[in-house]
Design a protein around this motif. Sequence first.
Motif, PDB file in Angstrom:
ATOM      1  N   THR A  21       4.623 -39.714  73.071  1.00 21.15           N
ATOM      2  CA  THR A  21       3.650 -40.876  72.699  1.00 21.15           C
ATOM      3  C   THR A  21       4.223 -42.029  73.088  1.00 21.15           C
ATOM      4  O   THR A  21       3.362 -43.173  73.047  1.00 21.15           O
ATOM      5  CB  THR A  21       3.368 -40.683  71.308  1.00 21.15           C
ATOM      6  N   LYS A  22       5.509 -42.211  73.424  1.00 18.36           N
ATOM      7  CA  LYS A  22       5.996 -43.660  73.660  1.00 18.36           C
ATOM      8  C   LYS A  22       6.341 -43.653  75.183  1.00 18.36           C
ATOM      9  O   LYS A  22       6.871 -44.682  75.607  1.00 18.36           O
ATOM     10  CB  LYS A  22       7.395 -43.928  72.911  1.00 18.36           C
ATOM     11  N   ILE A  23       5.786 -42.793  76.051  1.00 21.49           N
ATOM     12  CA  ILE A  23       6.092 -42.940  77.242  1.00 21.49           C
ATOM     13  C   ILE A  23       4.966 -44.077  78.004  1.00 21.49           C
ATOM     14  O   ILE A  23       3.672 -43.930  77.519  1.00 21.49           O
ATOM     15  CB  ILE A  23       5.585 -41.681  78.127  1.00 21.49           C
ATOM     16  N   ASP A  24       5.583 -45.146  78.588  1.00 30.31           N
ATOM     17  CA  ASP A  24       4.525 -46.380  78.972  1.00 30.31           C
ATOM     18  C   ASP A  24       4.807 -46.557  80.370  1.00 30.31           C
ATOM     19  O   ASP A  24       6.016 -46.323  81.044  1.00 30.31           O
ATOM     20  CB  ASP A  24       4.409 -47.366  77.979  1.00 30.31           C
ATOM     21  N   ALA A  25       4.234 -47.656  80.689  1.00 30.69           N
ATOM     22  CA  ALA A  25       4.661 -48.338  82.095  1.00 30.69           C
ATOM     23  C   ALA A  25       5.814 -48.767  82.346  1.00 30.69           C
ATOM     24  O   ALA A  25       6.429 -48.963  83.476  1.00 30.69           O
ATOM     25  CB  ALA A  25       3.470 -49.354  82.463  1.00 30.69           C
ATOM     26  N   ASN A  26       6.462 -49.205  81.226  1.00 31.58           N
ATOM     27  CA  ASN A  26       7.855 -49.916  81.346  1.00 31.58           C
ATOM     28  C   ASN A  26       9.231 -48.928  81.560  1.00 31.58           C
ATOM     29  O   ASN A  26      10.124 -49.201  81.731  1.00 31.58           O
ATOM     30  CB  ASN A  26       8.064 -50.786  80.078  1.00 31.58           C
ATOM     31  N   LEU A  27       8.613 -47.663  81.344  1.00 33.77           N
ATOM     32  CA  LEU A  27       9.784 -46.818  81.197  1.00 33.77           C
ATOM     33  C   LEU A  27      10.663 -46.468  82.278  1.00 33.77           C
ATOM     34  O   LEU A  27      11.850 -46.579  82.270  1.00 33.77           O
ATOM     35  CB  LEU A  27       9.183 -45.146  80.771  1.00 33.77           C
ATOM     36  N   ILE A  28      10.023 -46.583  83.496  1.00 33.77           N
ATOM     37  CA  ILE A  28      10.783 -46.177  84.733  1.00 33.77           C
ATOM     38  C   ILE A  28      11.719 -47.403  85.017  1.00 33.77           C
ATOM     39  O   ILE A  28      12.843 -47.288  85.340  1.00 33.77           O
ATOM     40  CB  ILE A  28       9.856 -46.167  86.070  1.00 33.77           C
TER      41      ILE A  28
END
Length: 257
Positions: free
Chosen positions: A102-109
């Motif tokens: 649920t915390k995977i977002d666009a900034n992860l990479i």
Amino acid sequence: MKKEAPARNDRTPSGIPGFDELIQGGFPKKSSTLICGGPGTGKTIFSMEYVVNGALKYGEKGLYVTFEQRIEDLEKQASQFKWDLNKLQKSGMVEIMYVPVTKIDANLIEKIKEKVIKNKIKRLVVDSLTTLVINAPIYQRNSDLSIKEIIGENIMFSPPIIGDYIFRRFLYGFIEELRSLDCTVLLLGEADQSGENISRDSLSEFACDGVVVISFESMGGDYSRSLIVRKMRSTKNNGDTHSFDINDRGIVIKKIK
Ligand SMILES: Nc1ncnc2c1ncn2[C@@H]1O[C@H](COP(=O)(O)OP(=O)(O)OP(=O)(O)O)[C@@H](O)[C@H]1O
Ligand SMILES: [Mg+2]
């Protein structure tokens, strides 16, 4: 654990007994390898051993990114093999980054890339690529996508084309971003249960530089584990099926008699 002799300098050895000799001494430096298998085949143990050996045998820092298991669960799993993840984290040689789905977002990479660069990480594991590619593309910005690019010559415009395009673009884009880093990456993937493709998404095996397929078969109360190096770019790999055991020190590839 005893220190190993330095490996060929274009390779990152796993340190897993019997494995590196199948791939000319180790994974090509800066490559991305898909470790693919069904549930419970040993993907996590294999990759954890790669990171732990990096720290203990080769003096290389590792980052283990997981969407699957909490840090304490990984520590418990590792302790079965006498791998003291707590101590390795305290010494700064191993970092574990637990990101709930649920915390995977666009900034992860970007966060992963920043950590790798800042902390001079040489070994990166993503557990799993399957979970990441299912969840992350949702967060791509619309401005990243050109409708003309998506539909190309397709006169019929339909949503599945867009979905497939976003997915492909994310997967290939992610692996391309990893190539810019000075570290050797293992990406864990779920196997295609139908047997038609290697991975569940049928694309990861093409996008990655290497593919190791891990299997587990049981019959009449007996079971066997095996792996095959299906592909390893810039490597004369041994493509046989190799049996392996998981013992109280981790994975051991059996010698072919
Ligand atoms: N100490 C041990 N000795 C022998 N085998 C073990 C030991 N600990 C775990 N195993 C085996 O390893 C399997 C789990 O391995 P692992 O967690 O690496 O699998 P995985 O491929 O990552 O699975 P998943 O896809 O569910 O995450 C267990 O199902 C068990 O069969
Ligand atoms: Mg796992």
